[in-house]
Structures are given as structure tokens and as C-alpha cells.
Design a protein around this motif. Structure first.
Motif, PDB file in Angstrom:
ATOM      1  N   ASP A  36       0.847  -1.190   0.000  1.00 30.48           N
ATOM      2  CA  ASP A  36       0.000   0.000   0.000  1.00 30.48           C
ATOM      3  C   ASP A  36       0.879   1.235   0.000  1.00 30.48           C
ATOM      4  O   ASP A  36       1.842   1.334   0.751  1.00 30.48           O
ATOM      5  N   GLU A  42       0.644   5.476   0.106  1.00 27.01           N
ATOM      6  CA  GLU A  42      -0.181   6.659   0.283  1.00 27.01           C
ATOM      7  C   GLU A  42       0.424   7.794  -0.524  1.00 27.01           C
ATOM      8  O   GLU A  42       1.638   7.984  -0.519  1.00 27.01           O
ATOM      9  N   ILE A  43      -0.420   8.506  -1.241  1.00 21.45           N
ATOM     10  CA  ILE A  43       0.048   9.640  -2.023  1.00 21.45           C
ATOM     11  C   ILE A  43      -0.839  10.844  -1.744  1.00 21.45           C
ATOM     12  O   ILE A  43      -1.967  10.697  -1.269  1.00 21.45           O
ATOM     13  N   GLY A  44      -0.320  12.001  -2.044  1.00 19.45           N
ATOM     14  CA  GLY A  44      -1.098  13.219  -1.953  1.00 19.45           C
ATOM     15  C   GLY A  44      -1.024  13.941  -3.281  1.00 19.45           C
ATOM     16  O   GLY A  44      -0.012  13.892  -3.963  1.00 19.45           O
ATOM     17  N   GLN A  63       3.151  -0.003  -9.972  1.00 22.11           N
ATOM     18  CA  GLN A  63       2.578   1.260  -9.513  1.00 22.11           C
ATOM     19  C   GLN A  63       2.927   2.304 -10.560  1.00 22.11           C
ATOM     20  O   GLN A  63       4.096   2.519 -10.862  1.00 22.11           O
TER      21      GLN A  63
END
Length: 106
Positions: free
Chosen positions: A2, A4-6, A38
Motif C-alpha cells: 500500500d 499513500e500519495i497526496g 505502480q
């Protein structure tokens, strides 16, 4: 895994927002081996949002098809590089909006 991105977008002084982004994960099967991929992209549209939106909607599918096609002996840095070049050439030829363009950082 997993990740997490912004993402933050800012229109600046223009009246129309022409940029797009892509952040997806998918599995790629080559020679009976599964590779988790990804894919991240930032598309800076010019002359309208059509090209950047086209990239957002089509890059993943076309890249996966190209990787499966040319990586018959397995996934390497060279095959990934070549698949990206071939994918962008294919997308360029398929895109039919001559007034719109986009840079892409992938």
C-alpha cells in the motif's frame, strides 16, 4: 504494498484547468510471474484538457498491453524503458485532437 500519495492542483492565472494526474496499481503477468506495478503520472495540458485527459484514461491500459507484448523474456529496466517509448508513440498516433497537447512525467 500500500502506498499513500497526496495530490494538489492549482489553476494559477488561467481561466481553464488543463492538467490531469494518474496514480494506479495493477498486476502484470509475464512468463507466469506476477509483477505488481505502480504507475504515477502528471500531465500538463496545453491548448485544452483533451490530451492530458486522454493520457489519464488510456496510459495504463496501453502500457500494460505493450509490456505484455514486448517483455516475453521477463521484465527488465531496458524493456520497461522501451515499453514506455512505444506506448507514448502509440498514444500519440491514436490521439486525434490536433489543437491539444500535453507534457507527461511518468
Amino acid at each position: 504494498s500500500d502506498v499513500e500519495i497526496g495530490v494538489c492542483s492549482f489553476i494559477g492565472g488561467r481561466t481553464e484547468f488543463e492538467d490531469e494526474h494518474l496514480a494506479v496499481s495493477f498486476d502484470l503477468s509475464i512468463k507466469e510471474q506476477l509483477y505488481p506495478v505502480q504507475l504515477f503520472g502528471v500531465f500538463d495540458g496545453h491548448g485544452g484538457s483533451q490530451a492530458s485527459l486522454y493520457l489519464k484514461e488510456n496510459l495504463q491500459k496501453k502500457l500494460k498491453e505493450t509490456l505484455e507484448e514486448i517483455c516475453e523474456e521477463g521484465l527488465t529496466e531496458a524493456t520497461i524503458w522501451n515499453a514506455l517509448k512505444i506506448t507514448f508513440e502509440k498514444l500519440h498516433l491514436e490521439f486525434k485532437e490536433p489543437e491539444s497537447g500535453s507534457t507527461a512525467t511518468v
